[in-house]
Design a protein around this motif. Sequence first.
Motif, PDB file in Angstrom:
ATOM      1  N   PHE A  66      -0.559 -53.308  18.111  1.00 34.79           N
ATOM      2  CA  PHE A  66       0.168 -54.397  18.775  1.00 34.79           C
ATOM      3  C   PHE A  66      -0.810 -55.384  19.410  1.00 34.79           C
ATOM      4  O   PHE A  66      -0.644 -56.604  19.289  1.00 34.79           O
ATOM      5  N   ILE A  67      -1.829 -54.874  20.072  1.00 33.28           N
ATOM      6  CA  ILE A  67      -2.848 -55.733  20.688  1.00 33.28           C
ATOM      7  C   ILE A  67      -3.590 -56.521  19.611  1.00 33.28           C
ATOM      8  O   ILE A  67      -3.833 -57.721  19.758  1.00 33.28           O
ATOM      9  N   LEU A  68      -3.936 -55.863  18.513  1.00 34.01           N
ATOM     10  CA  LEU A  68      -4.602 -56.556  17.402  1.00 34.01           C
ATOM     11  C   LEU A  68      -3.694 -57.631  16.799  1.00 34.01           C
ATOM     12  O   LEU A  68      -4.174 -58.677  16.358  1.00 34.01           O
ATOM     13  N   LEU A  69      -2.404 -57.378  16.792  1.00 33.13           N
ATOM     14  CA  LEU A  69      -1.462 -58.369  16.296  1.00 33.13           C
ATOM     15  C   LEU A  69      -1.510 -59.639  17.148  1.00 33.13           C
ATOM     16  O   LEU A  69      -1.386 -60.752  16.632  1.00 33.13           O
ATOM     17  N   LEU A  85      -4.182 -60.762  18.459  1.00 37.30           N
ATOM     18  CA  LEU A  85      -5.384 -61.466  18.007  1.00 37.30           C
ATOM     19  C   LEU A  85      -5.151 -62.196  16.688  1.00 37.30           C
ATOM     20  O   LEU A  85      -5.718 -63.253  16.442  1.00 37.30           O
ATOM     21  N   LEU A  86      -4.318 -61.635  15.835  1.00 32.77           N
ATOM     22  CA  LEU A  86      -4.021 -62.244  14.540  1.00 32.77           C
ATOM     23  C   LEU A  86      -2.881 -63.254  14.605  1.00 32.77           C
ATOM     24  O   LEU A  86      -2.652 -63.993  13.651  1.00 32.77           O
ATOM     25  N   ARG A  87      -2.187 -63.264  15.715  1.00 31.10           N
ATOM     26  CA  ARG A  87      -1.008 -64.104  15.888  1.00 31.10           C
ATOM     27  C   ARG A  87      -1.232 -65.560  15.489  1.00 31.10           C
ATOM     28  O   ARG A  87      -0.408 -66.112  14.752  1.00 31.10           O
ATOM     29  N   PRO A  88      -2.320 -66.222  15.909  1.00 34.73           N
ATOM     30  CA  PRO A  88      -2.478 -67.635  15.520  1.00 34.73           C
ATOM     31  C   PRO A  88      -2.624 -67.822  14.011  1.00 34.73           C
ATOM     32  O   PRO A  88      -2.131 -68.801  13.457  1.00 34.73           O
ATOM     33  N   PRO A 136       4.756 -67.123  17.185  1.00 34.46           N
ATOM     34  CA  PRO A 136       4.770 -67.609  18.567  1.00 34.46           C
ATOM     35  C   PRO A 136       4.543 -66.464  19.572  1.00 34.46           C
ATOM     36  O   PRO A 136       4.962 -65.328  19.334  1.00 34.46           O
ATOM     37  N   VAL A 137       3.893 -66.792  20.673  1.00 35.95           N
ATOM     38  CA  VAL A 137       3.605 -65.810  21.724  1.00 35.95           C
ATOM     39  C   VAL A 137       4.880 -65.127  22.194  1.00 35.95           C
ATOM     40  O   VAL A 137       4.926 -63.908  22.364  1.00 35.95           O
ATOM     41  N   VAL A 138       5.938 -65.914  22.404  1.00 34.46           N
ATOM     42  CA  VAL A 138       7.185 -65.366  22.923  1.00 34.46           C
ATOM     43  C   VAL A 138       7.734 -64.276  21.999  1.00 34.46           C
ATOM     44  O   VAL A 138       8.273 -63.269  22.475  1.00 34.46           O
ATOM     45  N   VAL A 139       7.581 -64.439  20.706  1.00 34.81           N
ATOM     46  CA  VAL A 139       8.096 -63.447  19.762  1.00 34.81           C
ATOM     47  C   VAL A 139       7.377 -62.105  19.950  1.00 34.81           C
ATOM     48  O   VAL A 139       8.015 -61.049  19.984  1.00 34.81           O
ATOM     49  N   LEU A 140       6.061 -62.160  20.099  1.00 39.45           N
ATOM     50  CA  LEU A 140       5.323 -60.905  20.297  1.00 39.45           C
ATOM     51  C   LEU A 140       5.629 -60.266  21.645  1.00 39.45           C
ATOM     52  O   LEU A 140       5.726 -59.041  21.744  1.00 39.45           O
ATOM     53  N   GLY A 198      -3.716 -58.222  24.935  1.00 38.55           N
ATOM     54  CA  GLY A 198      -3.826 -58.947  23.669  1.00 38.55           C
ATOM     55  C   GLY A 198      -4.047 -60.440  23.854  1.00 38.55           C
ATOM     56  O   GLY A 198      -4.908 -61.040  23.199  1.00 38.55           O
ATOM     57  N   LEU A 199      -3.287 -61.056  24.756  1.00 38.30           N
ATOM     58  CA  LEU A 199      -3.437 -62.490  24.998  1.00 38.30           C
ATOM     59  C   LEU A 199      -4.760 -62.809  25.681  1.00 38.30           C
ATOM     60  O   LEU A 199      -5.366 -63.854  25.412  1.00 38.30           O
ATOM     61  N   SER A 200      -5.239 -61.919  26.545  1.00 37.21           N
ATOM     62  CA  SER A 200      -6.548 -62.125  27.181  1.00 37.21           C
ATOM     63  C   SER A 200      -7.666 -62.057  26.140  1.00 37.21           C
ATOM     64  O   SER A 200      -8.590 -62.886  26.150  1.00 37.21           O
TER      65      SER A 200
END
Length: 180
Positions: free
Chosen positions: A23-26, A28-31, A36-40, A60-62
């Motif tokens: 989940f945390i790695l996701l 990092l791959l999100r962009p 969108p951040v809200v979805v995760l 993850g966001l940090s």
Amino acid sequence: MNSLELWIQRIIEQAGWIAPILFILLHLLRPILFIPVVVLCVAGGYLFGFVNGTFYSIIGLSLMSAAFYKVVNLFPSVREKMLMLKRKVLKDQKMTVGQVMILRMMPFIHFQLLSLYLIDMTKSYKEYMYYSVLGIIIPSMVYTAFGQSITDMPWYISLLFVACLIGLYSLFGKLNKKGN
């Protein structure tokens, strides 16, 4: 729908300690995946509960913020493309740190674009990370806890929520002008 929920819960339970790492790695791959951040954050609350979901989203966001700082400073072409997007979308509008934090609360606002604002406003990596993490905590909590209810709200309540955020954004801008 209940069978889907049970299936997802079984997968999380079987994944054990690897599920939070994935989940945390996701994050990092999100962009790259255009998620969108809200979805995760909503997914984190659904999959891991409020406390763990918030914690994993903040981590993850940090990490994403730290990686973004390194990427834009190591690759000038990436920074230039982000600056072009910044000029196109926000017309080089001057903002305060408080305004950036308010914008982070708005769903579907470009996370890296706001990170670029923070990079430009801060003097060091340490200061950037301080404000970046500070600006991640509340949105992570709100969207993890209330994300599903926000997306399920009637349209007029959603508009009221966005209007309140815009009002706070404007207020921070006016306070900044009076302070200068």
